[in-house]
Design an enzyme around this catalytic site. Sequence first.
Site, PDB file in Angstrom:
ATOM      1  N   ASN A 108      76.388  52.584 -81.426  1.00  0.00           N
ATOM      2  CA  ASN A 108      76.491  51.180 -80.986  1.00  0.00           C
ATOM      3  C   ASN A 108      77.330  50.330 -81.942  1.00  0.00           C
ATOM      4  OD1 ASN A 108      74.852  52.151 -79.029  1.00  0.00           O
ATOM      5  ND2 ASN A 108      73.028  50.999 -79.627  1.00  0.00           N
ATOM      6  N   HIS A 153     107.091  18.414 -56.658  1.00  0.00           N
ATOM      7  CA  HIS A 153     106.822  18.814 -55.261  1.00  0.00           C
ATOM      8  C   HIS A 153     107.930  19.714 -54.707  1.00  0.00           C
ATOM      9  CE1 HIS A 153     103.843  15.461 -55.183  1.00  0.00           C
ATOM     10  NE2 HIS A 153     104.762  14.868 -55.931  1.00  0.00           N
ATOM     11  N   SER A 274     117.243  47.194 -50.632  1.00  0.00           N
ATOM     12  CA  SER A 274     116.415  47.449 -49.458  1.00  0.00           C
ATOM     13  C   SER A 274     116.854  48.771 -48.847  1.00  0.00           C
ATOM     14  CB  SER A 274     116.626  46.317 -48.455  1.00  0.00           C
ATOM     15  OG  SER A 274     116.351  46.763 -47.147  1.00  0.00           O
ATOM     16  N   LYS A 280     120.900  43.476 -49.417  1.00  0.00           N
ATOM     17  CA  LYS A 280     119.780  42.895 -50.156  1.00  0.00           C
ATOM     18  C   LYS A 280     119.797  43.215 -51.651  1.00  0.00           C
ATOM     19  CE  LYS A 280     116.492  40.922 -48.943  1.00  0.00           C
ATOM     20  NZ  LYS A 280     115.285  41.272 -48.181  1.00  0.00           N
ATOM     21  N   ASN A 282     116.792  42.372 -54.368  1.00  0.00           N
ATOM     22  CA  ASN A 282     115.470  41.741 -54.449  1.00  0.00           C
ATOM     23  C   ASN A 282     115.008  41.585 -55.903  1.00  0.00           C
ATOM     24  OD1 ASN A 282     115.356  41.763 -51.625  1.00  0.00           O
ATOM     25  ND2 ASN A 282     114.511  43.835 -51.613  1.00  0.00           N
ATOM     26  N   GLU A 287     108.705  39.571 -59.013  1.00  0.00           N
ATOM     27  CA  GLU A 287     107.616  39.620 -58.022  1.00  0.00           C
ATOM     28  C   GLU A 287     106.447  40.455 -58.530  1.00  0.00           C
ATOM     29  OE1 GLU A 287     109.268  39.857 -53.683  1.00  0.00           O
ATOM     30  OE2 GLU A 287     110.746  40.699 -55.034  1.00  0.00           O
ATOM     31  N   TYR A 314      72.456  46.471 -77.315  1.00  0.00           N
ATOM     32  CA  TYR A 314      73.424  47.289 -76.589  1.00  0.00           C
ATOM     33  C   TYR A 314      72.854  47.809 -75.271  1.00  0.00           C
ATOM     34  CZ  TYR A 314      76.623  50.973 -75.251  1.00  0.00           C
ATOM     35  OH  TYR A 314      77.503  51.745 -74.541  1.00  0.00           O
TER      36      TYR A 314
HETATM   37  N1  ARG Z   1      80.660  55.260 -74.829  1.00  0.00           N
HETATM   38  C1  ARG Z   1      79.824  54.203 -75.294  1.00  0.00           C
HETATM   39  C2  ARG Z   1      80.534  52.869 -75.018  1.00  0.00           C
HETATM   40  O1  ARG Z   1      81.682  52.896 -74.784  1.00  0.00           O
HETATM   41  C3  ARG Z   1      79.553  54.348 -76.753  1.00  0.00           C
HETATM   42  C4  ARG Z   1      78.239  53.824 -77.242  1.00  0.00           C
HETATM   43  C5  ARG Z   1      77.134  54.623 -76.713  1.00  0.00           C
HETATM   44  N2  ARG Z   1      75.904  54.312 -77.304  1.00  0.00           N
HETATM   45  C6  ARG Z   1      74.769  54.734 -76.772  1.00  0.00           C
HETATM   46  N3  ARG Z   1      73.730  54.455 -77.386  1.00  0.00           N
HETATM   47  N4  ARG Z   1      74.764  55.392 -75.668  1.00  0.00           N
HETATM   48  O2  ARG Z   1      79.958  51.813 -75.009  1.00  0.00           O
END
Ligand code: ARG
Length: 437
Positions: A108, A153, A274, A280, A282, A287, A314
Amino acid sequence: MKLWGGRFQKEENKLMEDFNSSLPFDKRLYKQDITGSIAHVQMLAKSGILTEVEKEQIMSGLETILKDIEEGKLLIEGSEDIHTFVESNLIQRIGDVGKKLHTSRSRNDQVALDMRMFAKENGQMVADMLEDLGETIKRLGEENNYLMPGYTHLQRAQVVTFKHHMMAYNSMFGRDKKRLLNCLDILDESPLGCGALAGTTHSIDRAYTAEKLGFKKPVDNFMDGVSDRDYLLEMLSSFSIIMMHLSRLSEELIIWSSQEFRFVQIDDAYATGSSIMPQKKNPDAAELIRGKTGRVYGALMGMLTTMKGIPLAYNKDMQEDKQQFFDALDTVTACLSIMNEMLKTLKVNKDVLRSAVKAGFLNATEVADYLVNKGVAFRDAHKIVGEIVILCESKGVAIEDLSLEELNGVDPNFTEDIYDFIDYDQVFNKGIKRELL
Ligand code: ARG
Protein backbone atom coordinates in the site's frame (compact mmCIF):
# COMPACT_ATOMS: atom_id res chain seq x y z
CA MET A 1 4.62 -16.71 -7.09
CA LYS A 2 2.18 -15.06 -4.72
CA LEU A 3 3.21 -12.83 -1.86
CA TRP A 4 0.24 -13.74 0.26
CA GLY A 5 -0.53 -17.47 -0.09
CA GLY A 6 -0.10 -18.41 3.61
CA ARG A 7 -3.68 -18.18 4.86
CA PHE A 8 -5.36 -19.57 1.77
CA GLN A 9 -6.51 -23.17 1.36
CA LYS A 10 -7.74 -22.95 -2.20
CA GLU A 11 -6.09 -21.89 -5.44
CA GLU A 12 -7.15 -18.51 -6.79
CA ASN A 13 -9.71 -18.81 -9.56
CA LYS A 14 -8.13 -18.01 -12.95
CA LEU A 15 -10.84 -15.51 -13.79
CA MET A 16 -10.22 -13.79 -10.45
CA GLU A 17 -6.47 -13.83 -10.99
CA ASP A 18 -6.81 -12.03 -14.33
CA PHE A 19 -9.42 -9.65 -12.95
CA ASN A 20 -7.23 -8.72 -10.02
CA SER A 21 -3.94 -8.42 -11.88
CA SER A 22 -2.58 -4.95 -12.55
CA LEU A 23 0.70 -6.08 -14.12
CA PRO A 24 -0.35 -5.43 -17.74
CA PHE A 25 -0.49 -1.72 -16.91
CA ASP A 26 1.49 -1.13 -13.70
CA LYS A 27 4.60 -2.63 -15.29
CA ARG A 28 5.11 0.92 -16.43
CA LEU A 29 6.14 1.68 -12.83
CA TYR A 30 9.09 -0.75 -12.77
CA LYS A 31 11.71 1.96 -12.44
CA GLN A 32 9.97 3.83 -9.66
CA ASP A 33 9.30 0.54 -7.87
CA ILE A 34 12.95 -0.54 -7.97
CA THR A 35 14.26 2.91 -7.09
CA GLY A 36 11.88 3.06 -4.11
CA SER A 37 12.97 -0.42 -2.99
CA ILE A 38 16.64 0.54 -3.16
CA ALA A 39 16.04 3.56 -0.92
CA HIS A 40 13.97 1.41 1.43
CA VAL A 41 16.75 -1.16 1.78
CA GLN A 42 19.36 1.53 2.39
CA MET A 43 17.16 2.91 5.14
CA LEU A 44 16.64 -0.55 6.68
CA ALA A 45 20.42 -1.05 6.89
CA LYS A 46 21.04 2.40 8.27
CA SER A 47 18.41 1.77 10.93
CA GLY A 48 20.04 -1.54 11.91
CA ILE A 49 17.12 -3.64 10.63
CA LEU A 50 19.22 -5.25 7.86
CA THR A 51 22.97 -5.92 7.91
CA GLU A 52 25.31 -4.15 5.49
CA VAL A 53 25.90 -7.46 3.71
CA GLU A 54 22.17 -8.08 3.29
CA LYS A 55 21.73 -4.56 2.00
CA GLU A 56 24.51 -5.00 -0.58
CA GLN A 57 23.06 -8.31 -1.80
CA ILE A 58 19.53 -6.94 -2.15
CA MET A 59 20.69 -3.71 -3.77
CA SER A 60 22.80 -5.42 -6.36
CA GLY A 61 19.94 -7.85 -7.08
CA LEU A 62 17.57 -4.92 -7.63
CA GLU A 63 20.09 -3.09 -9.80
CA THR A 64 20.54 -6.10 -12.08
CA ILE A 65 16.76 -6.50 -12.38
CA LEU A 66 16.51 -2.86 -13.49
CA LYS A 67 19.37 -3.31 -15.95
CA ASP A 68 17.89 -6.50 -17.39
CA ILE A 69 14.48 -4.89 -17.86
CA GLU A 70 16.01 -1.86 -19.57
CA GLU A 71 18.12 -4.01 -21.86
CA GLY A 72 15.10 -6.08 -22.80
CA LYS A 73 16.53 -9.23 -21.21
CA LEU A 74 13.81 -9.55 -18.62
CA LEU A 75 10.17 -9.44 -19.68
CA ILE A 76 7.71 -8.19 -17.10
CA GLU A 77 5.05 -10.92 -16.99
CA GLY A 78 3.55 -13.70 -14.91
CA SER A 79 2.84 -11.86 -11.63
CA GLU A 80 -0.06 -10.14 -9.92
CA ASP A 81 1.51 -6.69 -10.08
CA ILE A 82 4.84 -4.94 -10.57
CA HIS A 83 5.65 -5.09 -6.84
CA THR A 84 5.18 -8.86 -6.75
CA PHE A 85 7.11 -9.24 -9.98
CA VAL A 86 10.18 -7.39 -8.72
CA GLU A 87 10.18 -9.08 -5.32
CA SER A 88 9.75 -12.62 -6.64
CA ASN A 89 12.38 -12.04 -9.30
CA LEU A 90 14.74 -10.76 -6.61
CA ILE A 91 14.19 -13.90 -4.50
CA GLN A 92 14.83 -16.10 -7.56
CA ARG A 93 18.09 -14.26 -8.16
CA ILE A 94 19.58 -13.87 -4.68
CA GLY A 95 17.73 -16.47 -2.63
CA ASP A 96 16.28 -16.15 0.85
CA VAL A 97 17.87 -12.82 1.67
CA GLY A 98 15.55 -11.32 -0.95
CA LYS A 99 12.63 -12.17 1.33
CA LYS A 100 13.85 -9.43 3.69
CA LEU A 101 13.16 -6.63 1.21
CA HIS A 102 9.55 -6.18 2.27
CA THR A 103 10.40 -5.69 5.98
CA SER A 104 8.47 -2.72 7.44
CA ARG A 105 6.65 -2.08 4.19
CA SER A 106 3.31 -2.85 2.58
CA ARG A 107 2.33 -2.80 -1.04
CA ASN A 108 0.00 0.00 0.00
CA ASP A 109 2.75 2.48 0.81
CA GLN A 110 4.84 1.00 -2.00
CA VAL A 111 2.25 1.64 -4.71
CA ALA A 112 1.48 5.06 -3.24
CA LEU A 113 5.18 5.89 -3.51
CA ASP A 114 5.55 4.53 -7.06
CA MET A 115 2.61 6.54 -8.34
CA ARG A 116 3.78 9.76 -6.69
CA MET A 117 7.25 9.37 -8.17
CA PHE A 118 5.76 8.64 -11.57
CA ALA A 119 3.41 11.61 -11.30
CA LYS A 120 6.26 13.92 -10.28
CA GLU A 121 8.54 12.94 -13.15
CA ASN A 122 5.85 13.01 -15.78
CA GLY A 123 4.23 16.16 -14.44
CA GLN A 124 7.55 17.93 -14.85
CA MET A 125 7.78 16.60 -18.41
CA VAL A 126 4.33 18.01 -19.26
CA ALA A 127 5.32 21.35 -17.69
CA ASP A 128 8.41 21.42 -19.95
CA MET A 129 6.26 20.64 -22.99
CA LEU A 130 3.94 23.52 -22.09
CA GLU A 131 6.96 25.80 -21.92
CA ASP A 132 8.04 24.68 -25.41
CA LEU A 133 4.59 25.15 -26.84
CA GLY A 134 4.44 28.65 -25.32
CA GLU A 135 7.72 29.50 -27.07
CA THR A 136 6.47 28.19 -30.43
CA ILE A 137 3.27 30.22 -30.09
CA LYS A 138 5.23 33.36 -29.27
CA ARG A 139 7.53 32.88 -32.24
CA LEU A 140 4.60 32.23 -34.60
CA GLY A 141 2.93 35.43 -33.39
CA GLU A 142 6.07 37.51 -33.71
CA GLU A 143 6.85 36.23 -37.20
CA ASN A 144 3.29 36.99 -38.35
CA ASN A 145 2.45 40.20 -36.57
CA TYR A 146 -0.29 41.22 -39.01
CA LEU A 147 -3.59 42.94 -38.46
CA MET A 148 -6.56 40.64 -38.33
CA PRO A 149 -10.19 40.76 -37.29
CA GLY A 150 -10.86 39.97 -33.67
CA TYR A 151 -14.16 38.19 -33.03
CA THR A 152 -16.90 37.98 -30.47
CA HIS A 153 -19.81 35.59 -31.15
CA LEU A 154 -17.69 34.56 -34.17
CA GLN A 155 -18.72 37.89 -35.74
CA ARG A 156 -16.06 40.39 -36.75
CA ALA A 157 -15.65 42.79 -33.84
CA GLN A 158 -12.49 44.94 -33.68
CA VAL A 159 -9.02 44.95 -35.18
CA VAL A 160 -6.42 42.93 -33.33
CA THR A 161 -3.12 41.46 -34.42
CA PHE A 162 -2.34 37.83 -35.11
CA LYS A 163 0.36 38.08 -32.48
CA HIS A 164 -2.06 39.35 -29.87
CA HIS A 165 -4.47 36.55 -30.71
CA MET A 166 -1.74 33.92 -30.39
CA MET A 167 -0.36 35.43 -27.19
CA ALA A 168 -3.75 34.80 -25.59
CA TYR A 169 -2.89 31.10 -25.93
CA ASN A 170 0.60 31.76 -24.63
CA SER A 171 -1.03 33.13 -21.46
CA MET A 172 -3.33 30.10 -21.18
CA PHE A 173 -0.51 27.58 -21.48
CA GLY A 174 1.57 29.66 -19.07
CA ARG A 175 -1.18 29.34 -16.44
CA ASP A 176 -1.47 25.63 -17.19
CA LYS A 177 2.19 25.23 -16.41
CA LYS A 178 1.86 27.09 -13.12
CA ARG A 179 -1.15 24.98 -12.17
CA LEU A 180 0.76 21.80 -12.84
CA LEU A 181 3.86 22.92 -10.95
CA ASN A 182 1.69 23.92 -8.02
CA CYS A 183 0.19 20.47 -7.99
CA LEU A 184 3.67 18.90 -8.11
CA ASP A 185 4.61 21.04 -5.13
CA ILE A 186 1.60 19.83 -3.12
CA LEU A 187 2.26 16.16 -3.89
CA ASP A 188 5.92 16.38 -2.96
CA GLU A 189 5.66 14.26 0.21
CA SER A 190 6.78 10.66 0.56
CA PRO A 191 4.26 8.01 1.64
CA LEU A 192 6.97 5.35 2.13
CA GLY A 193 6.94 4.08 5.70
CA CYS A 194 3.18 4.43 6.22
CA GLY A 195 3.02 0.64 5.98
CA ALA A 196 -0.38 -0.84 5.20
CA LEU A 197 -2.09 2.00 7.08
CA ALA A 198 -0.65 2.06 10.59
CA GLY A 199 3.13 2.29 10.24
CA THR A 200 5.42 -0.35 11.70
CA THR A 201 6.85 -1.41 15.04
CA HIS A 202 10.38 -1.20 13.63
CA SER A 203 12.35 2.00 14.10
CA ILE A 204 12.45 3.09 10.50
CA ASP A 205 13.50 6.50 9.22
CA ARG A 206 10.88 7.99 6.90
CA ALA A 207 12.71 11.28 6.61
CA TYR A 208 15.75 9.46 5.24
CA THR A 209 13.86 7.70 2.43
CA ALA A 210 11.89 10.88 1.68
CA GLU A 211 15.13 12.79 1.20
CA LYS A 212 16.84 10.03 -0.77
CA LEU A 213 13.92 9.88 -3.18
CA GLY A 214 13.85 13.64 -3.67
CA PHE A 215 10.71 14.48 -1.67
CA LYS A 216 10.44 17.57 0.51
CA LYS A 217 9.28 15.55 3.53
CA PRO A 218 7.40 12.40 4.56
CA VAL A 219 3.57 12.63 4.68
CA ASP A 220 2.07 13.67 8.03
CA ASN A 221 -0.53 10.95 8.38
CA PHE A 222 -0.13 7.24 7.58
CA MET A 223 -3.75 6.56 6.72
CA ASP A 224 -3.85 9.57 4.44
CA GLY A 225 -0.48 8.63 2.93
CA VAL A 226 -1.76 5.29 1.62
CA SER A 227 -5.21 6.49 0.56
CA ASP A 228 -4.50 9.89 -0.94
CA ARG A 229 -4.97 10.13 -4.69
CA ASP A 230 -5.75 13.87 -4.66
CA TYR A 231 -2.60 14.61 -6.58
CA LEU A 232 -3.77 12.42 -9.47
CA LEU A 233 -7.11 14.20 -9.47
CA GLU A 234 -5.35 17.55 -9.49
CA MET A 235 -3.13 16.46 -12.34
CA LEU A 236 -6.09 15.08 -14.29
CA SER A 237 -7.84 18.35 -13.69
CA SER A 238 -4.79 20.28 -14.95
CA PHE A 239 -4.61 17.93 -17.94
CA SER A 240 -8.30 18.56 -18.65
CA ILE A 241 -7.75 22.31 -18.64
CA ILE A 242 -4.72 21.92 -20.94
CA MET A 243 -6.86 19.83 -23.30
CA MET A 244 -9.65 22.42 -23.16
CA HIS A 245 -7.14 25.09 -24.23
CA LEU A 246 -5.67 22.85 -26.94
CA SER A 247 -9.17 22.12 -28.14
CA ARG A 248 -10.10 25.80 -28.41
CA LEU A 249 -6.91 26.46 -30.38
CA SER A 250 -7.65 23.44 -32.58
CA GLU A 251 -11.13 24.73 -33.23
CA GLU A 252 -9.70 28.05 -34.39
CA LEU A 253 -7.19 26.32 -36.67
CA ILE A 254 -9.99 24.23 -38.17
CA ILE A 255 -12.14 27.30 -38.82
CA TRP A 256 -9.23 29.43 -40.03
CA SER A 257 -8.04 26.78 -42.49
CA SER A 258 -11.50 26.42 -44.07
CA GLN A 259 -12.11 27.83 -47.56
CA GLU A 260 -14.53 30.29 -45.97
CA PHE A 261 -11.75 31.84 -43.87
CA ARG A 262 -8.40 30.90 -45.46
CA PHE A 263 -6.53 32.75 -42.65
CA VAL A 264 -3.99 29.95 -42.28
CA GLN A 265 -2.68 26.91 -44.07
CA ILE A 266 -1.93 23.79 -42.10
CA ASP A 267 1.16 22.04 -43.46
CA ASP A 268 0.46 18.94 -45.57
CA ALA A 269 2.41 16.90 -43.02
CA TYR A 270 -0.33 17.46 -40.42
CA ALA A 271 -3.36 17.06 -42.68
CA THR A 272 -4.94 14.12 -44.47
CA GLY A 273 -6.98 13.58 -47.63
CA SER A 274 -10.30 12.04 -48.49
CA SER A 275 -10.66 8.60 -50.04
CA ILE A 276 -13.34 9.88 -52.42
CA MET A 277 -13.00 13.65 -52.82
CA PRO A 278 -9.65 14.31 -54.48
CA GLN A 279 -9.54 18.03 -53.62
CA LYS A 280 -9.89 17.56 -49.87
CA LYS A 281 -7.26 18.48 -47.29
CA ASN A 282 -8.60 17.85 -43.82
CA PRO A 283 -7.20 19.29 -40.56
CA ASP A 284 -7.23 15.89 -38.84
CA ALA A 285 -4.53 16.63 -36.27
CA ALA A 286 -6.53 19.55 -34.90
CA GLU A 287 -9.77 17.56 -35.02
CA LEU A 288 -8.18 14.65 -33.15
CA ILE A 289 -6.92 16.96 -30.43
CA ARG A 290 -10.43 18.42 -30.11
CA GLY A 291 -11.86 14.91 -29.98
CA LYS A 292 -9.36 13.48 -27.50
CA THR A 293 -10.26 16.21 -25.03
CA GLY A 294 -13.34 14.17 -24.14
CA ARG A 295 -11.15 11.23 -23.22
CA VAL A 296 -9.10 13.22 -20.73
CA TYR A 297 -12.24 14.73 -19.16
CA GLY A 298 -13.50 11.15 -18.93
CA ALA A 299 -10.43 10.11 -16.94
CA LEU A 300 -11.00 12.97 -14.50
CA MET A 301 -14.67 12.10 -14.04
CA GLY A 302 -13.85 8.40 -13.77
CA MET A 303 -11.22 8.95 -11.12
CA LEU A 304 -13.38 11.37 -9.09
CA THR A 305 -16.15 8.80 -9.13
CA THR A 306 -13.82 5.95 -8.18
CA MET A 307 -12.56 7.87 -5.16
CA LYS A 308 -15.81 9.28 -3.84
CA GLY A 309 -17.10 6.37 -1.80
CA ILE A 310 -13.92 4.74 -0.52
CA PRO A 311 -13.54 4.43 3.25
CA LEU A 312 -10.07 4.81 4.76
CA ALA A 313 -7.52 3.46 4.20
CA TYR A 314 -6.35 1.53 1.09
CA ASN A 315 -9.00 -0.28 -0.99
CA LYS A 316 -8.47 -2.12 -4.24
CA ASP A 317 -10.66 0.40 -6.05
CA MET A 318 -7.59 2.61 -6.10
CA GLN A 319 -5.84 0.29 -8.52
CA GLU A 320 -8.17 1.90 -11.08
CA ASP A 321 -6.11 5.09 -10.85
CA LYS A 322 -3.44 3.76 -13.17
CA GLN A 323 -5.07 3.11 -16.52
CA GLN A 324 -7.01 6.36 -16.35
CA PHE A 325 -3.98 8.39 -15.38
CA PHE A 326 -1.64 6.73 -17.89
CA ASP A 327 -4.12 7.16 -20.73
CA ALA A 328 -4.73 10.82 -19.87
CA LEU A 329 -0.98 11.45 -19.61
CA ASP A 330 -0.27 9.77 -22.96
CA THR A 331 -3.10 11.69 -24.59
CA VAL A 332 -2.06 15.09 -23.29
CA THR A 333 1.61 14.58 -24.20
CA ALA A 334 0.73 13.35 -27.71
CA CYS A 335 -1.57 16.35 -28.24
CA LEU A 336 1.00 18.84 -26.92
CA SER A 337 3.68 17.52 -29.28
CA ILE A 338 1.51 17.44 -32.37
CA MET A 339 0.15 20.93 -31.68
CA ASN A 340 3.69 22.21 -31.26
CA GLU A 341 4.82 20.70 -34.57
CA MET A 342 1.69 21.83 -36.41
CA LEU A 343 2.21 25.42 -35.25
CA LYS A 344 5.90 25.38 -36.21
CA THR A 345 4.88 24.71 -39.81
CA LEU A 346 1.72 26.84 -39.96
CA LYS A 347 1.47 29.43 -42.75
CA VAL A 348 -0.43 32.62 -42.07
CA ASN A 349 -2.12 34.35 -45.02
CA LYS A 350 -1.34 38.01 -44.44
CA ASP A 351 -3.39 39.31 -47.38
CA VAL A 352 -6.51 37.40 -46.48
CA LEU A 353 -6.29 38.72 -42.93
CA ARG A 354 -5.89 42.23 -44.29
CA SER A 355 -8.95 42.07 -46.55
CA ALA A 356 -10.99 40.57 -43.72
CA VAL A 357 -10.03 43.58 -41.60
CA LYS A 358 -11.27 45.93 -44.34
CA ALA A 359 -14.61 44.20 -44.67
CA GLY A 360 -16.22 44.08 -41.25
CA PHE A 361 -16.59 47.70 -40.00
CA LEU A 362 -13.87 46.83 -37.52
CA ASN A 363 -13.19 50.50 -36.85
CA ALA A 364 -16.77 51.34 -35.89
CA THR A 365 -15.93 51.44 -32.17
CA GLU A 366 -13.05 53.81 -32.92
CA VAL A 367 -15.46 56.13 -34.81
CA ALA A 368 -17.55 56.26 -31.64
CA ASP A 369 -14.39 56.93 -29.54
CA TYR A 370 -13.59 59.78 -31.96
CA LEU A 371 -16.99 61.37 -31.37
CA VAL A 372 -16.51 60.99 -27.61
CA ASN A 373 -13.25 62.95 -27.95
CA LYS A 374 -15.34 65.66 -29.62
CA GLY A 375 -17.63 65.82 -26.58
CA VAL A 376 -20.44 63.51 -27.74
CA ALA A 377 -21.81 61.17 -25.02
CA PHE A 378 -20.80 57.56 -25.77
CA ARG A 379 -24.41 56.29 -25.96
CA ASP A 380 -25.24 59.00 -28.55
CA ALA A 381 -22.01 58.30 -30.43
CA HIS A 382 -22.94 54.59 -30.56
CA LYS A 383 -26.28 55.46 -32.19
CA ILE A 384 -24.67 57.84 -34.71
CA VAL A 385 -22.15 55.21 -35.78
CA GLY A 386 -24.97 52.68 -36.14
CA GLU A 387 -26.55 55.02 -38.68
CA ILE A 388 -23.21 55.37 -40.47
CA VAL A 389 -22.96 51.59 -40.73
CA ILE A 390 -26.43 51.41 -42.30
CA LEU A 391 -25.36 54.07 -44.78
CA CYS A 392 -22.18 52.11 -45.63
CA GLU A 393 -24.11 48.88 -46.06
CA SER A 394 -26.52 50.55 -48.48
CA LYS A 395 -23.56 51.83 -50.50
CA GLY A 396 -21.44 48.71 -50.14
CA VAL A 397 -18.43 50.61 -48.76
CA ALA A 398 -16.33 50.79 -45.58
CA ILE A 399 -16.58 53.70 -43.11
CA GLU A 400 -13.25 55.15 -44.24
CA ASP A 401 -14.54 55.21 -47.83
CA LEU A 402 -17.26 57.74 -47.00
CA SER A 403 -16.53 61.35 -47.87
CA LEU A 404 -16.47 64.03 -45.18
CA GLU A 405 -19.75 65.43 -46.59
CA GLU A 406 -21.38 62.05 -46.26
CA LEU A 407 -20.13 61.70 -42.66
CA ASN A 408 -21.25 65.22 -41.80
CA GLY A 409 -24.64 64.38 -43.28
CA VAL A 410 -25.03 62.06 -40.27
CA ASP A 411 -23.19 64.16 -37.66
CA PRO A 412 -21.49 67.57 -37.85
CA ASN A 413 -18.60 66.70 -35.51
CA PHE A 414 -16.51 64.90 -38.13
CA THR A 415 -13.47 66.75 -39.51
CA GLU A 416 -10.58 65.65 -41.76
CA ASP A 417 -8.67 63.99 -38.84
CA ILE A 418 -11.28 61.20 -38.64
CA TYR A 419 -9.50 59.27 -41.42
CA ASP A 420 -6.23 58.98 -39.50
CA PHE A 421 -8.04 58.22 -36.30
CA ILE A 422 -9.82 55.19 -37.73
CA ASP A 423 -7.00 53.96 -39.95
CA TYR A 424 -6.51 50.31 -38.98
CA ASP A 425 -2.76 50.65 -38.51
CA GLN A 426 -3.11 53.91 -36.58
CA VAL A 427 -5.61 52.41 -34.19
CA PHE A 428 -2.69 50.77 -32.40
CA ASN A 429 -0.96 54.04 -31.66
CA LYS A 430 -3.73 54.99 -29.30
CA GLY A 431 -3.87 54.45 -25.52
CA ILE A 432 -3.96 50.94 -24.18
CA LYS A 433 -4.28 49.53 -27.68
CA ARG A 434 -0.52 49.91 -28.12
CA GLU A 435 -0.27 46.71 -26.14
CA LEU A 436 -1.98 44.84 -28.95
CA LEU A 437 1.20 45.14 -30.99
N1 ARG B 1 -1.86 -3.36 -7.56
C1 ARG B 1 -2.21 -2.62 -6.40
C2 ARG B 1 -2.61 -1.20 -6.82
O1 ARG B 1 -2.30 -0.84 -7.90
C3 ARG B 1 -1.07 -2.57 -5.44
C4 ARG B 1 -1.41 -2.48 -3.99
C5 ARG B 1 -2.04 -3.72 -3.54
N2 ARG B 1 -2.19 -3.78 -2.14
C6 ARG B 1 -2.97 -4.69 -1.58
N3 ARG B 1 -3.01 -4.71 -0.35
N4 ARG B 1 -3.65 -5.51 -2.30
O2 ARG B 1 -3.24 -0.46 -6.12
